[in-house]
Enzyme design. Structure first.
Site: not given
Ligand code: PEP
Ligand code: MG
Length: 590
Positions: A469, A202, A446, A517
């Site tokens: 992600n 992150h 996810e 996303c």
């Molecule tokens: C993801 O996992 O792709 C996502 C958008 O959430 P985060 O990156 O906050 O885990």
């Molecule tokens: Mg995520």
């Protein structure tokens, strides 16, 4: 990883590029020392708890030192000193005079762990100094280093490591946690480089969102660089150059100017509609971590927020935001959006995202990414979830809102969330707050299990949002934040692409919107492919939005379908990457 190089007085070190672009500025090394340490009394019944806090911090620091040591092992020759030192640090954390002394002070003087550590460090330093031996003087410094690591771990929520960073500097640090990244003032920090951290952690995501060039995985980061040295970060190549000569400096200055021009050109796309060359509208939205990011999101031309990572509201503070505070933040965002939709993701804390006030609820886990986090935590701590849902429902009266649930792995979880929402609505009603209709509720896709049961989930979801992600992390079993396996982390792995295809198809069949996303949404190489797989909504960090829009306006739907067929026909990752890179930047309407 390449070894360090010395050229014409320049010092070059290498890592992984995690946020593109070039930054030039004075280095600012984040030291472990110099923290302001509070001292307060604890009641005798609180001693047990304080000792537990101390040992929690010891475990964290030991883990951190092990990570650094593993990193040091992969370094070129010359890094043995570092591994020896790190071993010595670890040794000081088990049954040592330092630890025993701190335990003693907490128990006898009944003061907090941070203050006890500081007292014990001072005592040890004084006794070493009295022996007047250079070897022991060096050990005194080591004790101080270990002690401040412990204090930093205990103080996490109150410490801003960038408080003294000068304008335009380049931060060099062992690690920048997501909570640290949230404290970076955009425009103040020109770039950063770290020892630990992968490209999809992150901190990396936030660096890209802020448009701050960054690299990680530089084992020798502070060897040969001092605070104040002029440094260049090349976020694309993953290189840091200290004390550049005139030619190098000129080359990179030109690069910065070129990038500025390119950004200016892309900015002209702000008000251009995201419509394919043959007329299909594509929804482009922005991802947001902090309320302050809203202006950048709107300036990028985003048609709403496709992902609000609410966990950042819970970081860098000792307490939890209550319902009113959460409601206030959301209401202000909704008002600013002025009719554009806001997708609010419920708390996704855990894993690498830590909030001190939730430390005990999350607890320790051998595999934090697989542990008690996100909606699992909310369902086990209903008050936490319900407070947030109440704030969201109240805010939803001010404009269009969607509720997005992270880390869903089963239909039952989604049903439970819906039943919480109904209960919260009823409770609000009893308080005299009438909500006009519940907002759409969707699942983050996810986790591979969620993708594989997308058909079933589509019956209990109003929309999906694919989190590429984590989907990549969990499908490939690659820690997204670990620089040592970053070369294996590939969102374009055919297994991940098939799960995305599967999810998109389930969404089509159920006639519910499917957005993506994860970071893949902002990768221009992916746009044509994802459209070809049936996706029509993307949410990404604002700086990437114009580039993706450009790709959309250059493409037709039949081209995207052909392209997706070609890519999905491949099982070799290198071939997939070659296709994606070749597909980029061509004027497809010709
Ligand atoms: C993801 O996992 O792709 C996502 C958008 O959430 P985060 O990156 O906050 O885990
Ligand atoms: Mg995520």
């Amino acid at each position: 990883m390449k070894n360090d190089e010395q050229k014409n007085g320049e010092h070059h070190a290498f890592g992984i590029g995690i946020s593109p672009g070039v930054a030039i500025g004075p280095a600012f090394i984040i030291e472990q020392s110099g923290l302001p340490v509070p001292e307060y009394d604890i009641p005798s019944v609180g001693i047990e708890k304080e000792l537990k806090r101390l040992h929690g911090a010891i475990t964290k620091v030991q883990k951190h030192l092990s990570q650094l040591r593993q990193k040091a092992e992969t370094l070129p020759a010359g890094a043995e000193d570092m591994t020896l030192l790190l071993d010595a640090y670890k040794g000081m954390l088990t049954g040592s005079r330092l630890v025993r002394g701190v335990e003693d002070i907490i128990t006898k003087q009944r003061i907090n762990a941070e203050a006890a550590i500081q007292k014990q460090i001072a005592a040890l330093k004084a006794s070493f100094a009295a022996m007047n031996d250079p070897y022991l003087a060096a050990r005194a410094e080591d004790v101080g280093e270990v002690g401040t690591r412990l204090i930093r771990s205990l103080l996490q929520q109150n410490y801003n490591p960038f408080a003294d960073a000068p304008e335009g500097c380049i931060i060099l640090a062992e690690e920048i946690t997501p909570a640290d990244a949230a404290l970076m003032t955009p425009g103040r920090v020109a770039g950063f480089a770290t020892v630990l951290g992968g490209a999809e952690g992150h901190a990396a995501i936030m660096a890209r969102a802020l448009g701050v060039p960054a690299i990680s995985g530089v084992g020798t980061l502070t060897h040969g660089i001092s605070t104040g040295d002029l440094v260049i970060i090349d976020g694309r190549k993953g290189e840091i150059i200290a004390r550049p000569d005139a030619t190098t400096l000129q080359h990179y200055r030109q690069e910065v100017a070129r990038k500025k021009q390119e950004d200016k050109r892309l900015k002209t796309l702000r008000d251009v509609a995201a419509i394919t060359a043959d007329g299909t509208p594509i929804m482009l939205q922005a991802n947001m971590e902090l309320p302050r990011d809203i202006d950048a999101a709107l300036e990028s031309g985003a048609r709403g927020i496709g992902l609000l990572r609410t966990e950042f509201m819970f970081m860098n503070r000792p307490d939890l935001p209550d319902e009113d505070e959460q409601y206030d933040v959301l209401r202000k965002l909704i008002t600013k959006l002025d009719g554009l939709p806001l997708t609010i993701r419920t708390l996704d804390i855990g894993g690498e995202k830590i909030a001190s006030a939730l430390g005990e609820a999350v607890g320790e886990s051998a595999n934090p990414a697989l542990g008690l986090r996100a909606i699992r935590l909310g369902l086990k701590n209903p008050k936490l979830l319900d407070t947030q849902l109440a704030a969201i429902l109240r805010a939803s009266m001010h404009g269009p809102v969607r509720i997005l649930v992270p880390m869903i792995s089963s239909v039952a979880q989604m049903k439970q969330v819906r039943s919480h929402l109904l209960n919260v609505e009823r409770r609000l009603h009893r308080r005299g707050i009438k909500v006009k209709g519940l907002p759409p509720v969707g699942a983050m896709i996810e986790i591979p299990s969620a993708a594989l049961i997308a058909d079933a989930l589509s019956k209990v979801c109003d929309f999906f949002s694919i989190g590429s992600n984590d989907l990549t992390q969990y499908t490939l079993a690659i820690d997204r934040g670990d620089e040592r396996v970053a070369d294996l982390y590939d969102p374009f792995h055919p297994a991940v692409l098939r799960l995305i295809q599967f999810t998109a198809a389930a969404g089509w069949r159920a006639n519910i919107p499917v957005s993506l996303c994860g970071e893949m949404a902002g990768d221009r190489r992916a746009t044509l492919l994802l459209m070809g797989l049936g996706l029509r909504e993307f949410s990404m960090s604002p700086p990437r939005l114009p580039g993706v829009k450009h790709e959309i306006t250059q493409a037709t739907l039949p081209q995207s379908v052909d392209f997706a067929e070609k890519v999905m026909g491949k099982t070799d990752e290198a071939e997939i990457h070659a296709l994606l890179t070749n597909g980029l930047n061509k004027d497809r309407t010709k």
